[in-house]
Design an enzyme around this catalytic site. Structure first.
Site, mmCIF file in Angstrom:
data_model
loop_
_atom_site.group_PDB
_atom_site.id
_atom_site.type_symbol
_atom_site.label_atom_id
_atom_site.label_comp_id
_atom_site.label_asym_id
_atom_site.label_seq_id
_atom_site.Cartn_x
_atom_site.Cartn_y
_atom_site.Cartn_z
ATOM 1 N N GLU A 1 0.810 -1.224 0.000
ATOM 2 C CA GLU A 1 0.000 0.000 0.000
ATOM 3 C C GLU A 1 0.840 1.270 0.000
ATOM 4 O O GLU A 1 1.673 1.501 0.887
ATOM 5 C CB GLU A 1 -0.947 0.026 1.203
ATOM 6 C CG GLU A 1 -1.883 1.219 1.182
ATOM 7 C CD GLU A 1 -3.016 1.122 2.188
ATOM 8 O OE1 GLU A 1 -3.825 2.056 2.249
ATOM 9 O OE2 GLU A 1 -3.093 0.104 2.902
ATOM 10 N N LYS B 1 -8.887 -0.854 0.632
ATOM 11 C CA LYS B 1 -10.000 -1.297 1.482
ATOM 12 C C LYS B 1 -10.770 -2.347 0.701
ATOM 13 O O LYS B 1 -11.319 -2.078 -0.370
ATOM 14 C CB LYS B 1 -10.922 -0.128 1.849
ATOM 15 C CG LYS B 1 -10.512 0.605 3.104
ATOM 16 C CD LYS B 1 -10.563 -0.293 4.298
ATOM 17 C CE LYS B 1 -9.807 0.304 5.472
ATOM 18 N NZ LYS B 1 -9.611 -0.713 6.519
#
Length: 432
Positions: free
Chosen positions: A229, A247
């Site tokens: 990420e 997410k």
């Protein structure tokens, strides 16, 4: 600010194995190897910093040091999650708020093995020194095969049922209107077997490397990260800022058809898309605090990314940094990352603190400050090591975004899927 000079190596060196160079430097002060691009193809390797900092910082200006010319470029840093959470929860973790190391020379290796030497100093002679050091490092012999699992066990800090109870509590708080989402984590910890080293875990992750993987040793602490990420990147020339919050997660499956079905299930999941969108909105608001008015926009929503052990849902938010602002202002506006706190961020951090001890580095950020760019990852899929009593202890966590319709058992399973690669690297399939 000290200038940075870049030169290409004078002699062709052929393909350079970043792992071999990292292995050769593993015991040097400040030993570092990291990947810092979405494709994971660019490696930065360094050792022997000439300036370091590790300690507490003022809550009012937590990233002020990043604006100091002493830390202009050639700098790697760690911001602990607890630095960002402290204004909300009022407690300090065991790890330093901020760790910084400035390197006089680095080598960059691209996906094809081509090397560039980078030197920082008052004149071009720094680049020559960097070139010579890089040439010496680049002839490192291939590393040996990864050693046996460095940790004999991979022990959960609390029963899985306790995590499910925490998830149920957060769902109830969401129903009561306290917040919309919180990323609640569970931890695992242990001690490396005698003679083992944090680099052994990094070497065992080699075949499962992620876009923002890292090994970094600074004094009696070390990080091994396999993060997919991006938290923030800043192109200093164009002032373009980008964040790519994750997410939504599904485990990978060895059967291609089942794996594709899991990916499609994630892509079409209303729950996961809603969870992702909440954090996109949060990150839009955070970036707006440091960017030019009207410049923040959502470039891409709900893209599917496949990683060795999981599928993720990823979105991209961009902006143009305001004149006069830099990495210090950008980090102050957005840290800690919204994808690992929740919404509203301040309340989510309070709820998280009610279920977790201080996180330390996990879900903080590891960042690289270069003359051309600033890149910061989110420290998920990360183990933090400390040397204690002649050996190394480690701790890692995995979390899940809890929303109104979260199922406690499913969220527990998600944490186990996320931790799979580190579990194998630290303890091995037979050591759990």
């Amino acid at each position: 600010m000290s200038a940075t000079f870049t030169v290409r190596l004078a002699r062709p060196l052929g393909r350079i194995d970043a792992a071999a160079v990292a292995h050769a430097l593993r015991d040097r002060p400040g030993a570092l190897v990291l990947t810092a691009s979405p494709e994971g193809g660019r490696a930065v390797i360094a050792a022997d910093p000439d300036l370091t900092f590790a300690g507490a910082v003022a809550d009012a200006a937590p990233f002020a040091r990043l604006a100091d010319p002493l830390w202009g470029s050639g700098v790697v840093g760690l911001a602990s999650y607890d630095l960002g959470a402290r204004p909300a929860v009022g407690r300090r973790g065991d790890w330093p708020d901020l760790m910084l190391a400035r390197y006089p020379s680095m080598i960059e290796i691209d996906a094809g093995g081509r090397a560039i030497a980078v030197g920082r100093g008052p004149d071009a002679g720094a680049a020559v020194i960097a070139r010579d050091r890089a040439a010496a490092w680049a002839v490192a012999p291939p590393p040996p095969p990864p050693a046996a699992a460095p940790s004999p066990h991979f022990a959960a800090e609390a029963p899985g049922e306790a995590y499910e109870a925490a998830v149920a509590d957060v769902v109830a708080r969401i129903a009561a209107g306290e917040l919309f989402q919180a990323n609640v984590a569970r931890g695992w910890s242990g001690r490396l077997r005698p003679g083992a080293d944090p680099f052994d875990a990094f070497a065992r992750l080699r075949g499962r490397s992620s876009a923002y993987g890292a090994f970094w040793r600074l004094d009696d602490r070390a990080l091994v990260s396999n993060s997919p990420e991006l938290f923030l990147t800043l192109d200093r020339a164009t002032r373009r800022v980008e964040t790519r919050p994750i997410k939504g997660t599904r485990p990978r499956h060895p059967d291609p058809e089942r794996d594709a079905a899991l990916a499609e299930e994630l892509r079409s999941s209303a729950k996961d898309r809603a969870e992702n969108l909440m954090i996109v909105d949060l990150m839009r608001n955070d970036l707006a605090r440091a960017c030019e008015p009207g410049s923040v926009r959502v470039e891409r929503l709900f893209e599917l990314e496949a990683h060795p052990t999981v599928h993720h849902l990823v979105s991209t938010v961009t902006g143009r940094l305001a004149d006069g602002a830099g990495p210090a202002e950008l980090m102050a506006a957005a840290f800690p990352p919204g994808s690992i706190t929740g919404a509203p961020k301040h309340q989510a951090m309070k709820v998280i603190a009610g279920h977790e001890p201080p996180r330390g580095p996990w879900c903080g950020s590891l960042f690289l400050m270069e003359e051309e760019r600033f890149t910061a990852s989110v420290l998920i899929r990360t183990a933090a090591f400390e040397r204690r009593g002649g050996g190394w202890t480690w701790r890692t966590l995995a979390g899940a975004g809890i929303v109104a319709d979260s199922d406690p058992a499913a969220e527990r399973a998600e944490t186990e899927a996320k931790i799979a690669a580190l579990r194998e690297a630290l303890a091995g399939a037979q050591g759990v």
